[in-house]
Write a protein that holds these residues in place. Sequence first.
Motif, short mmCIF file in Angstrom:
data_model
loop_
_atom_site.label_atom_id
_atom_site.label_comp_id
_atom_site.label_asym_id
_atom_site.label_seq_id
_atom_site.Cartn_x
_atom_site.Cartn_y
_atom_site.Cartn_z
N LYS A 133 0.82 -1.23 0.00
CA LYS A 133 0.00 0.00 0.00
C LYS A 133 0.84 1.27 0.00
CE LYS A 133 -3.64 -2.00 2.87
NZ LYS A 133 -4.16 -1.99 4.23
N TYR A 134 2.17 1.13 0.20
CA TYR A 134 3.00 2.30 0.46
C TYR A 134 4.25 2.34 -0.41
CZ TYR A 134 0.26 2.37 4.78
OH TYR A 134 -0.75 2.40 5.69
N GLY A 135 5.02 3.42 -0.23
CA GLY A 135 6.39 3.42 -0.70
C GLY A 135 7.22 2.70 0.36
N VAL A 136 8.19 1.89 -0.08
CA VAL A 136 8.98 1.10 0.87
C VAL A 136 10.46 1.32 0.57
CG1 VAL A 136 9.49 -1.26 1.67
CG2 VAL A 136 7.15 -0.63 1.06
N ILE A 177 2.22 10.32 -11.55
CA ILE A 177 3.63 10.74 -11.43
C ILE A 177 3.99 10.63 -9.94
CG2 ILE A 177 5.26 12.65 -11.72
CD1 ILE A 177 3.50 13.52 -14.13
N GLN A 178 4.91 9.72 -9.64
CA GLN A 178 5.20 9.37 -8.25
C GLN A 178 6.48 10.06 -7.77
OE1 GLN A 178 3.25 7.77 -6.30
NE2 GLN A 178 1.86 6.64 -7.65
N ILE A 179 6.42 10.62 -6.57
CA ILE A 179 7.61 11.23 -5.96
C ILE A 179 8.68 10.16 -5.72
CG2 ILE A 179 6.74 11.07 -3.56
CD1 ILE A 179 8.59 14.13 -4.72
N ASN A 205 6.50 7.21 5.45
CA ASN A 205 5.31 7.61 6.21
C ASN A 205 4.75 8.99 5.86
OD1 ASN A 205 6.87 9.48 7.52
ND2 ASN A 205 6.73 8.55 9.54
N GLY A 206 5.31 9.64 4.83
CA GLY A 206 4.72 10.92 4.41
C GLY A 206 5.46 12.16 4.88
N ARG A 207 6.70 12.00 5.31
CA ARG A 207 7.53 13.14 5.69
C ARG A 207 8.88 13.02 4.98
NH1 ARG A 207 3.17 13.98 7.26
NH2 ARG A 207 2.47 14.67 9.32
C1 G1P Z 1 2.02 8.35 -0.87
C2 G1P Z 1 3.46 8.02 -1.29
C3 G1P Z 1 3.91 6.74 -0.60
C4 G1P Z 1 3.77 6.87 0.90
C5 G1P Z 1 2.33 7.27 1.26
C6 G1P Z 1 2.20 7.58 2.74
O1 G1P Z 1 1.17 7.36 -1.37
O2 G1P Z 1 3.51 7.89 -2.69
O3 G1P Z 1 5.25 6.45 -0.93
O4 G1P Z 1 4.11 5.65 1.53
O5 G1P Z 1 1.91 8.44 0.53
O6 G1P Z 1 0.88 7.87 3.04
P1 G1P Z 1 -0.44 7.59 -1.47
O7 G1P Z 1 -0.95 7.51 -0.06
O8 G1P Z 1 -0.65 8.92 -2.08
O9 G1P Z 1 -0.95 6.46 -2.32
#
Ligand code: G1P
Length: 292
Positions: A173-176, A232-234, A208-210
């Motif tokens: 679900k996240y960036g890892v 487009i992903q950071i 976690n968004g920071r």
């Molecule tokens: C974004 C980032 C992701 C991060 C996450 C935290 O994803 O792309 O890497 O882990 O926020 O909330 P999103 O929640 O927009 O899918």
Amino acid sequence: MSPPKPVRKAVFPVAGLGTRFLPATKAVPKEMLTILDKPVIQYAVDEARQAGIEHFVFVTGRNKAVIEDHFDFQYELHDTLEKRGKQEALDILAKYQPDAGTTSFTRQQKPLGLGHAVWCAREIIGDEPFALLLPDMVMKDKKGCLSGMMDLFRETGGNIIATEEVAWAETHKYGVIERGNDRGAGFEITGMVEKPKPGTAPSNLFINGRYILQPEIFDLLEKQKPGAGNEIQITDAMQKLAKTQQFFGHLFTGNTYDCGSKEGFIRANLAFALDDPELSADLLVEISKLTT
Ligand code: G1P
């Protein structure tokens, strides 16, 4: 080594539609839903201010004008409260009032993804490192996640990503990130991936968004092709930046609530309410009534 350029500005991407909270978010931006007595966006701004940020940059979208109003000086309200001698209310307003000229608002004209939203802030940030805070992720911690990252940044320079442990089953679900050697109070980041397929994550440390990022990210974002979710992903641009600059990880050990989801939003409300001496006792009684 000369100390790194200070981090003075923070970017808050607030253009998202908030579809998970419809119909509440039809006319009210999701960032303005309240956790106790403050809107969600205020928590990230307070965290940034606590960490020493001086300028707050909001990347907004259509129907988000009320966020700008929230951080403005409300003259009529102020005047009425003053005439009525409502000092306590005035003090609350003053506590959260940004100084004139310390906020900027720009619009993400099309919903092309988080990386694109950050790129929209390039002119306001200019040629200096900046913090990026995703306001959906509300953090509860005495020190503040960004403050911990700033400590590490002063030691290492480069780019900093805050991470937390998550169940392996949730990593998709996240960036890892991939964790390398320890470095100061943090560690080196040797790889990162956005929303890895189940079973392929390089660790269970999620982004976690920071973030603290160097301005070279903007050129990479400009050229960045859509990635996960066709956005487009950071994370993809950071992966490219990591080829020429160092990235360090900060392990955040406070509590994080994903207020982009109903469950996270309710949890955050509970956590902050149970921390409030005026509310906690009655609330605990109510919870026990509801659960027995
Ligand atoms: C974004 C980032 C992701 C991060 C996450 C935290 O994803 O792309 O890497 O882990 O926020 O909330 P999103 O929640 O927009 O899918």
